[in-house]
Design a protein around this motif. Sequence first.
Motif, PDB file in Angstrom:
ATOM      1  N   MET A   1       0.838  -1.202   0.000  1.00 52.55           N
ATOM      2  CA  MET A   1       0.000   0.000   0.000  1.00 52.55           C
ATOM      3  C   MET A   1       0.869   1.246   0.000  1.00 52.55           C
ATOM      4  SD  MET A   1      -3.032  -0.609   2.692  1.00 52.55           S
ATOM      5  CE  MET A   1      -4.333  -1.777   2.409  1.00 52.55           C
ATOM      6  N   TYR A   2       0.515   2.199  -0.839  1.00 48.72           N
ATOM      7  CA  TYR A   2       1.269   3.440  -0.916  1.00 48.72           C
ATOM      8  C   TYR A   2       0.636   4.431   0.060  1.00 48.72           C
ATOM      9  CZ  TYR A   2       3.055   7.776  -2.895  1.00 48.72           C
ATOM     10  OH  TYR A   2       3.633   9.000  -3.055  1.00 48.72           O
ATOM     11  N   THR A   3       1.407   4.893   1.043  1.00 44.62           N
ATOM     12  CA  THR A   3       0.836   5.761   2.087  1.00 44.62           C
ATOM     13  C   THR A   3       1.424   7.159   2.023  1.00 44.62           C
ATOM     14  OG1 THR A   3       0.561   3.830   3.497  1.00 44.62           O
ATOM     15  CG2 THR A   3       0.425   5.947   4.585  1.00 44.62           C
ATOM     16  N   ILE A   4       0.531   8.148   2.011  1.00 42.68           N
ATOM     17  CA  ILE A   4       0.961   9.547   2.019  1.00 42.68           C
ATOM     18  C   ILE A   4       0.685  10.095   3.416  1.00 42.68           C
ATOM     19  CG2 ILE A   4       0.564  11.821   0.980  1.00 42.68           C
ATOM     20  CD1 ILE A   4      -0.800  10.190  -1.383  1.00 42.68           C
ATOM     21  N   LYS A   5       1.742  10.561   4.074  1.00 44.96           N
ATOM     22  CA  LYS A   5       1.561  11.105   5.428  1.00 44.96           C
ATOM     23  C   LYS A   5       1.545  12.618   5.364  1.00 44.96           C
ATOM     24  CE  LYS A   5       2.886   7.355   8.235  1.00 44.96           C
ATOM     25  NZ  LYS A   5       3.314   6.913   9.513  1.00 44.96           N
ATOM     26  N   LEU A   6       0.528  13.204   5.939  1.00 43.70           N
ATOM     27  CA  LEU A   6       0.377  14.657   5.877  1.00 43.70           C
ATOM     28  C   LEU A   6       0.364  15.227   7.285  1.00 43.70           C
ATOM     29  CD1 LEU A   6      -2.683  14.430   3.485  1.00 43.70           C
ATOM     30  CD2 LEU A   6      -0.411  15.228   2.793  1.00 43.70           C
ATOM     31  N   ASP A   7       1.026  16.388   7.456  1.00 46.59           N
ATOM     32  CA  ASP A   7       0.928  17.049   8.769  1.00 46.59           C
ATOM     33  C   ASP A   7      -0.482  17.591   8.934  1.00 46.59           C
ATOM     34  OD1 ASP A   7       3.509  16.532   9.394  1.00 46.59           O
ATOM     35  OD2 ASP A   7       4.270  18.398   8.523  1.00 46.59           O
ATOM     36  N   ALA A   8      -0.957  18.238   7.875  1.00 43.80           N
ATOM     37  CA  ALA A   8      -2.302  18.818   7.956  1.00 43.80           C
ATOM     38  C   ALA A   8      -2.924  18.890   6.571  1.00 43.80           C
ATOM     39  CB  ALA A   8      -2.221  20.218   8.549  1.00 43.80           C
ATOM     40  N   THR A   9      -4.224  18.749   6.531  1.00 41.38           N
ATOM     41  CA  THR A   9      -4.974  18.944   5.296  1.00 41.38           C
ATOM     42  C   THR A   9      -6.402  19.316   5.704  1.00 41.38           C
ATOM     43  OG1 THR A   9      -5.570  17.963   3.156  1.00 41.38           O
ATOM     44  CG2 THR A   9      -5.671  16.500   5.041  1.00 41.38           C
ATOM     45  N   ASP A  10      -7.204  19.755   4.727  1.00 38.55           N
ATOM     46  CA  ASP A  10      -8.588  20.071   5.104  1.00 38.55           C
ATOM     47  C   ASP A  10      -9.324  18.787   5.486  1.00 38.55           C
ATOM     48  OD1 ASP A  10      -8.511  19.200   2.486  1.00 38.55           O
ATOM     49  OD2 ASP A  10      -9.700  20.827   1.658  1.00 38.55           O
ATOM     50  N   SER A  11      -9.304  17.814   4.566  1.00 33.10           N
ATOM     51  CA  SER A  11      -9.955  16.531   4.817  1.00 33.10           C
ATOM     52  C   SER A  11      -9.212  15.500   3.970  1.00 33.10           C
ATOM     53  CB  SER A  11     -11.421  16.644   4.383  1.00 33.10           C
ATOM     54  OG  SER A  11     -11.894  15.417   3.872  1.00 33.10           O
ATOM     55  N   THR A  12      -8.877  14.374   4.544  1.00 29.02           N
ATOM     56  CA  THR A  12      -8.121  13.367   3.776  1.00 29.02           C
ATOM     57  C   THR A  12      -8.976  12.819   2.626  1.00 29.02           C
ATOM     58  OG1 THR A  12      -8.731  11.683   5.404  1.00 29.02           O
ATOM     59  CG2 THR A  12      -6.545  12.684   5.627  1.00 29.02           C
ATOM     60  N   VAL A  30      -3.221   5.334   0.406  1.00 24.57           N
ATOM     61  CA  VAL A  30      -3.744   5.808   1.698  1.00 24.57           C
ATOM     62  C   VAL A  30      -3.231   7.228   1.954  1.00 24.57           C
ATOM     63  CG1 VAL A  30      -3.739   5.364   4.202  1.00 24.57           C
ATOM     64  CG2 VAL A  30      -3.611   3.438   2.598  1.00 24.57           C
ATOM     65  N   ALA A  31      -4.097   8.097   2.439  1.00 27.00           N
ATOM     66  CA  ALA A  31      -3.654   9.422   2.909  1.00 27.00           C
ATOM     67  C   ALA A  31      -4.020   9.527   4.379  1.00 27.00           C
ATOM     68  CB  ALA A  31      -4.328  10.535   2.120  1.00 27.00           C
ATOM     69  N   VAL A  32      -3.008   9.806   5.204  1.00 27.01           N
ATOM     70  CA  VAL A  32      -3.260   9.897   6.647  1.00 27.01           C
ATOM     71  C   VAL A  32      -2.754  11.254   7.134  1.00 27.01           C
ATOM     72  CG1 VAL A  32      -1.186   8.473   7.056  1.00 27.01           C
ATOM     73  CG2 VAL A  32      -2.805   8.793   8.904  1.00 27.01           C
ATOM     74  N   ALA A  33      -3.562  11.924   7.943  1.00 25.10           N
ATOM     75  CA  ALA A  33      -3.192  13.278   8.382  1.00 25.10           C
ATOM     76  C   ALA A  33      -3.167  13.365   9.900  1.00 25.10           C
ATOM     77  CB  ALA A  33      -4.193  14.286   7.843  1.00 25.10           C
ATOM     78  N   ASP A  34      -2.174  14.133  10.402  1.00 21.32           N
ATOM     79  CA  ASP A  34      -2.131  14.406  11.844  1.00 21.32           C
ATOM     80  C   ASP A  34      -3.280  15.316  12.230  1.00 21.32           C
ATOM     81  OD1 ASP A  34      -0.010  12.972  12.607  1.00 21.32           O
ATOM     82  OD2 ASP A  34       1.429  14.628  12.653  1.00 21.32           O
ATOM     83  N   LYS A  35      -3.599  16.214  11.276  1.00 21.11           N
ATOM     84  CA  LYS A  35      -4.608  17.216  11.591  1.00 21.11           C
ATOM     85  C   LYS A  35      -5.476  17.471  10.366  1.00 21.11           C
ATOM     86  CE  LYS A  35      -4.840  22.110  12.662  1.00 21.11           C
ATOM     87  NZ  LYS A  35      -4.122  23.277  13.136  1.00 21.11           N
ATOM     88  N   GLN A  36      -6.790  17.511  10.574  1.00 23.47           N
ATOM     89  CA  GLN A  36      -7.706  17.909   9.504  1.00 23.47           C
ATOM     90  C   GLN A  36      -8.353  19.234   9.922  1.00 23.47           C
ATOM     91  OE1 GLN A  36      -9.665  14.216   7.250  1.00 23.47           O
ATOM     92  NE2 GLN A  36     -10.422  14.413   9.324  1.00 23.47           N
ATOM     93  N   THR A  37      -8.346  20.187   9.005  1.00 25.99           N
ATOM     94  CA  THR A  37      -8.945  21.476   9.371  1.00 25.99           C
ATOM     95  C   THR A  37     -10.438  21.505   9.055  1.00 25.99           C
ATOM     96  OG1 THR A  37      -8.205  22.289   7.238  1.00 25.99           O
ATOM     97  CG2 THR A  37      -6.828  22.843   9.158  1.00 25.99           C
ATOM     98  N   LEU A  38     -10.871  20.561   8.212  1.00 20.37           N
ATOM     99  CA  LEU A  38     -12.295  20.527   7.832  1.00 20.37           C
ATOM    100  C   LEU A  38     -12.738  19.072   7.709  1.00 20.37           C
ATOM    101  CD1 LEU A  38     -13.633  23.337   7.115  1.00 20.37           C
ATOM    102  CD2 LEU A  38     -13.830  22.419   4.815  1.00 20.37           C
TER     103      LEU A  38
END
Length: 243
Positions: A1-12, A30-38
Amino acid sequence: MYTIKLDATDSTNRYLKNLMLSNSLEDLTVAVADKQTLGRGQSGTQWLSQPGKNLTFSILKKFDNFIIDHQFHLNMVVSLAILDSLKAFRIPNLKIKWPNDILSDRSKISGILIENMVKGHQIKASIIGIGLNVNQTDFNGLFNATSLKLLLGRSHDLDGVLNELLENLSNYLKRLESGRFIQLTRRYEEALFMLEEEGTFQGSDGKMFKGTIKGVTKTGRLQVAIGQGPLKEFDLKEIKPVY
Ligand code: BTN
């Protein structure tokens, strides 16, 4: 699985959808975020999650031949994959609150938001968004929310929990693709919150009524026995269990 790690995004979910427009993405990206703003929940609600404490991620699933009539089976497999993963962490009294909230001891620990890309009668791809409360202990005001930490009394490594979830999900998606619809429905129904228990519901007109959940139809409508009458079927916006 290809995983994209994000510090922050609006919504994964939104991040993956946008990325798909400009890139050809691998199945199960997969996109995984520490923080979602929306962070988005079902029916236009918000999904609130303290940054860095929980899992908020989305998976792209591509399909070769998945007819739209079976779309609820995707909700089933995602719910079951989360349930099995949480069982592995010894989370007590797990249930699926129709259509796909995951409860432990009647409190919500995980939510699912699936968005399908449809062409004709086929679902070509789905973005499966999952929010799982892991290390958050304060849900200010959300009285019926819980987390792994609240239930087990210790913190968990987010990557470890994510890996467990992704493994179960990939196995369940294979069962979906091999068309095990009857077996999956049986397992989903066995895990349904309030199955065969009389409870109170609120209809779309705001009125309360008593009924007993009997199962789900092929298209995911909830079947409820009300009094001695025939089974009634409800869509998501037509009924809400009051508990
Ligand atoms: C719900 O129970 O209402 C569904 C919640 C789904 C939340 C997840 S978090 C990751 C993904 N991105 C979003 O914006 N929503 C989903």
